[in-house]
Write an enzyme that holds these catalytic residues in place. Structure first.
Site, PDB file in Angstrom:
ATOM      1  N   HIS A 102       0.813  -1.227   0.000  1.00 46.45           N
ATOM      2  CA  HIS A 102       0.000   0.000   0.000  1.00 46.45           C
ATOM      3  C   HIS A 102       0.844   1.275   0.000  1.00 46.45           C
ATOM      4  CE1 HIS A 102      -3.443  -2.463   0.183  1.00 46.45           C
ATOM      5  NE2 HIS A 102      -3.515  -2.631   1.491  1.00 46.45           N
ATOM      6  N   HIS A 172      -9.816   1.502   1.188  1.00 44.92           N
ATOM      7  CA  HIS A 172      -9.670   0.286   1.993  1.00 44.92           C
ATOM      8  C   HIS A 172     -10.782   0.173   3.048  1.00 44.92           C
ATOM      9  CE1 HIS A 172      -7.677  -3.169   3.710  1.00 44.92           C
ATOM     10  NE2 HIS A 172      -6.664  -3.045   2.862  1.00 44.92           N
ATOM     11  N   GLU A 305     -11.500  -4.084  -2.522  1.00 48.07           N
ATOM     12  CA  GLU A 305     -10.569  -3.067  -3.003  1.00 48.07           C
ATOM     13  C   GLU A 305     -10.442  -3.135  -4.529  1.00 48.07           C
ATOM     14  OE1 GLU A 305      -6.860  -3.494  -0.626  1.00 48.07           O
ATOM     15  OE2 GLU A 305      -8.069  -5.028   0.399  1.00 48.07           O
TER      16      GLU A 305
END
Length: 340
Positions: A102, A172, A305
């Site tokens: 991420h 998220h 996601e």
């Protein structure tokens, strides 16, 4: 409506929270720290129901589950925290063992500016400098949340870089349509995916095989089934649930996701311009703080996601699905979460 909290973020300034509500009473809350989706309250049988996992505002910088955050520059994992671009090895900051997840210390840990705010939308903006977490290029990003009158939340991502770079943005949020306040077991929900192929990964979440057809596997959600129904994977078992990417079939008239609560009183449809979808059943949520000061258990929520495939910068065969962004070319993706 915009309000400042009594708590300060790590930059020493108060968090700013935006409230959006439609005529049906649906209410969402958003925050400038991490351009985070804090809360989503949906009218069900005359009462508002919280469907988004969350914690106290002051806990967001320290929680590690990315609750509701806008993540980037590159959502998901990049193996060995490096990739080759234009003949040069790009070395990134690792934050999950030897890999990057991420974006490293990414966009979820940044203060976003509130660029515009109206009755039904808010637009956050962020400037990411050349070299941040190892990524090339100065990138200007906006994330716009819009609450519609038919109980949908549309998230739009735009970006522009002055160098070729890796760029892959997502939200998220963790959903639980039954009880997001306490986090009942998400595996009791039913799920349908408009997806024929999934991406196998190793125990670190790194792709270790080409895309595989879902037929004959526990990844076959083309027909609605309870999430926990079938964890068999040949001779292996999904002992910790799902954390896998699926290629979304581009049938615009159909949602890529349909999630249904256990008693079928609330559903969530997801539509997107993105090529893939990471389904994560909250396998490692244990210990994540709740809004009430308690802790969530594993499997308390599901993250849906929308993004490109993990580790795409190291896989030229997947780059037609996105993941690499040319200099001075506009990045634009959208995802809509609609509650029924």
């Amino acid at each position: 409506m915009l309000e400042k909290t009594a708590f300060n973020a790590p930059d020493g300034k108060p968090y700013q929270i935006v409230f959006l509500q439609n005529e049906k009473g649906m209410l969402i809350k958003l925050m400038d720290w991490g351009a985070t989706w804090l809360s989503c309250q949906v009218p069900v049988n005359g009462r508002l129901r919280e469907v988004l996992l969350g914690c106290k505002v002051e806990d967001y910088p320290s929680q590690t589950a990315y609750l509701g955050a806008s993540v980037g520059r590159y959502a998901n994992r990049i193996a060995n925290a490096q990739f080759e671009l234009n003949g040069e090895i790009i070395q990134l900051e690792a934050n999950q063992g030897q890999h990057q997840l991420h974006g490293g210390e990414g966009f979820d840990q940044r203060r976003w500016m509130i660029e515009k705010c109206g009755e039904n939308f808010v637009c956050f903006s962020l400037n990411s400098a050349d070299g941040e977490q190892g990524f090339p290029g100065n990138v200007n990003i906006t994330v716009t949340y819009t609450l519609t009158e038919d109980n949908a939340v549309k998230i739009e991502y735009e970006g522009l870089s002055d160098k070729d770079t890796a760029l892959n943005l997502t939200n998220h949020a963790y959903f639980n349509l039954e009880n997001a306040e306490q986090g009942s077991d998400i595996r009791e929900h039913s799920l349908r995916l408009n997806a024929d192929f999934y991406l196998p990964v190793n125990n670190e979440g790194i792709p270790n095989s080409p895309l595989k057809h879902v037929v004959g596997t526990s990844f076959d959600f083309r027909l609605m089934k309870q999430i926990k129904q079938d964890f068999l994977l040949g001779d292996q078992r999904l002992t910790k649930g799902y954390d896998h990417s699926f290629i979304v079939n581009k049938a615009w008239q159909k949602p890529c996701v349909l999630l249904v609560s256990p008693n079928e009183d609330l559903s969530l449809e997801v539509r997107t311009s993105q090529a893939a979808l990471q389904v994560y059943t909250g396998n490692y949520l244990a210990g994540t703080p709740t809004r009430e000061g308690g802790e969530y258990a594993d499997f308390s929520g599901i993250a849906l996601e929308t993004q490109c495939l993990p580790d795409t910068p190291n896989h030229p065969e997947w780059q037609n699905y996105g993941g690499l962004q040319k200099a001075n070319e506009r990045y634009y993706q959208w995802t809509e979460f609609k509650f029924l």
